[in-house]
Design a protein around this motif. Structure first.
Motif, PDB file in Angstrom:
ATOM      1  N   MET A 137      12.753-133.135 -43.045  1.00 12.35           N
ATOM      2  CA  MET A 137      13.566-132.654 -42.306  1.00 12.35           C
ATOM      3  C   MET A 137      14.764-133.300 -42.198  1.00 12.35           C
ATOM      4  O   MET A 137      15.901-132.869 -41.810  1.00 12.35           O
ATOM      5  N   ILE A 138      14.866-134.673 -42.457  1.00 10.57           N
ATOM      6  CA  ILE A 138      15.906-135.698 -42.299  1.00 10.57           C
ATOM      7  C   ILE A 138      16.805-135.230 -43.218  1.00 10.57           C
ATOM      8  O   ILE A 138      16.749-134.968 -44.560  1.00 10.57           O
ATOM      9  N   GLY A 139      17.901-135.178 -42.802  1.00 17.38           N
ATOM     10  CA  GLY A 139      19.296-134.502 -43.730  1.00 17.38           C
ATOM     11  C   GLY A 139      19.517-133.191 -43.653  1.00 17.38           C
ATOM     12  O   GLY A 139      20.641-132.639 -44.452  1.00 17.38           O
ATOM     13  N   GLN A 140      18.482-132.305 -43.095  1.00 20.07           N
ATOM     14  CA  GLN A 140      18.636-130.952 -43.065  1.00 20.07           C
ATOM     15  C   GLN A 140      19.778-130.609 -41.998  1.00 20.07           C
ATOM     16  O   GLN A 140      19.885-131.077 -40.952  1.00 20.07           O
ATOM     17  N   ALA A 141      20.547-129.785 -42.515  1.00 22.43           N
ATOM     18  CA  ALA A 141      21.915-129.357 -41.752  1.00 22.43           C
ATOM     19  C   ALA A 141      21.766-127.959 -41.315  1.00 22.43           C
ATOM     20  O   ALA A 141      21.126-127.137 -41.738  1.00 22.43           O
ATOM     21  N   ILE A 142      22.080-127.610 -39.981  1.00 24.10           N
ATOM     22  CA  ILE A 142      21.931-126.518 -39.376  1.00 24.10           C
ATOM     23  C   ILE A 142      23.503-126.188 -38.755  1.00 24.10           C
ATOM     24  O   ILE A 142      24.011-126.788 -38.267  1.00 24.10           O
ATOM     25  N   ASN A 143      24.020-125.307 -39.530  1.00 24.48           N
ATOM     26  CA  ASN A 143      25.399-124.661 -38.981  1.00 24.48           C
ATOM     27  C   ASN A 143      25.190-123.843 -37.669  1.00 24.48           C
ATOM     28  O   ASN A 143      24.283-122.968 -37.585  1.00 24.48           O
ATOM     29  N   VAL A 144      25.870-124.322 -36.663  1.00 23.67           N
ATOM     30  CA  VAL A 144      25.772-123.632 -35.341  1.00 23.67           C
ATOM     31  C   VAL A 144      27.040-123.102 -34.921  1.00 23.67           C
ATOM     32  O   VAL A 144      28.046-123.808 -34.969  1.00 23.67           O
ATOM     33  N   GLU A 145      26.908-121.722 -34.537  1.00 25.61           N
ATOM     34  CA  GLU A 145      28.279-121.115 -33.866  1.00 25.61           C
ATOM     35  C   GLU A 145      27.974-120.715 -32.603  1.00 25.61           C
ATOM     36  O   GLU A 145      27.019-120.027 -32.144  1.00 25.61           O
ATOM     37  N   ILE A 146      28.786-121.286 -31.671  1.00 28.75           N
ATOM     38  CA  ILE A 146      28.831-120.579 -30.206  1.00 28.75           C
ATOM     39  C   ILE A 146      29.296-119.383 -30.132  1.00 28.75           C
ATOM     40  O   ILE A 146      30.483-119.192 -30.523  1.00 28.75           O
TER      41      ILE A 146
END
Length: 174
Positions: A137-146
């Motif tokens: 999971m280290i380095g895994q990116a999650i794109n988040v949009e409010i």
């Protein structure tokens, strides 16, 4: 007799029923049983109808104004998931986020890179007390949009190669 004369002077008629006039025009297909009726509206009625339509459109436009998202209110602070099965406390600064589960004691540390006022990329940097190996999971990116905000919290759309979720958060009570 007096009532009869008064009624007659006011335009009331008594006696034989008058025959109804027959329609003078028929439908274009020649069907005599169902004559076409034509009505015309006065210019005043047409103008009043136009004004009503314009008024309805104007009111609709004011009601359809998109609610302004106040994403900056949630850029930093302490938050909780709305879901009962997600007890994590989220502590977010301008560039970092820590998720702490008070039951399992798992702590997930992430870096935050803001793309706009309402969009950021969260990348896991460290995970502590996880019962299994979490190195994948280290380095895994999650794109988040409010996607929406209100006075109590906000809703996000979080995507990565592994997830595509709508999540809701509230401000944590102090």
């Amino acid at each position: 007799m007096y009532i009869y004369n008064v009624a007659k002077s006011l335009g009331f008629s008594f006696g034989q029923k008058k025959a109804k006039p027959k329609a003078s025009a028929s439908c274009a297909d020649g069907n005599e049983k169902f004559p076409c009726l034509r009505t015309t509206l006065s210019p005043t009625v047409v103008n009043n109808m136009k004004n009503c339509i314009y008024l309805i459109l104007i009111i609709t436009c004011f009601n359809c104004k998109a609610q302004e998202k106040k994403c900056l209110d949630y850029k930093t602070g302490n938050f909780n998931y709305v879901l009962e099965n997600r007890p994590e406390l989220i502590i977010r600064t301008d560039s970092t986020q820590i998720e702490i589960n008070p039951i399992t004691k798992v702590e997930a540390y992430s870096s935050i890179e803001w793309k706009s006022d309402c969009e950021y990329v969260m990348t896991y940097t460290k995970i502590l007390n996880y019962p299994e190996d979490a190195s994948h999971m280290i380095g895994q990116a999650i794109n988040v949009e409010i996607i929406s905000t209100d006075s109590k919290g906000y809703k996000v759309h979080a995507t990565s190669p592994r997830i595509d979720n709508i999540l809701e958060f509230v401000k944590a009570e102090k």
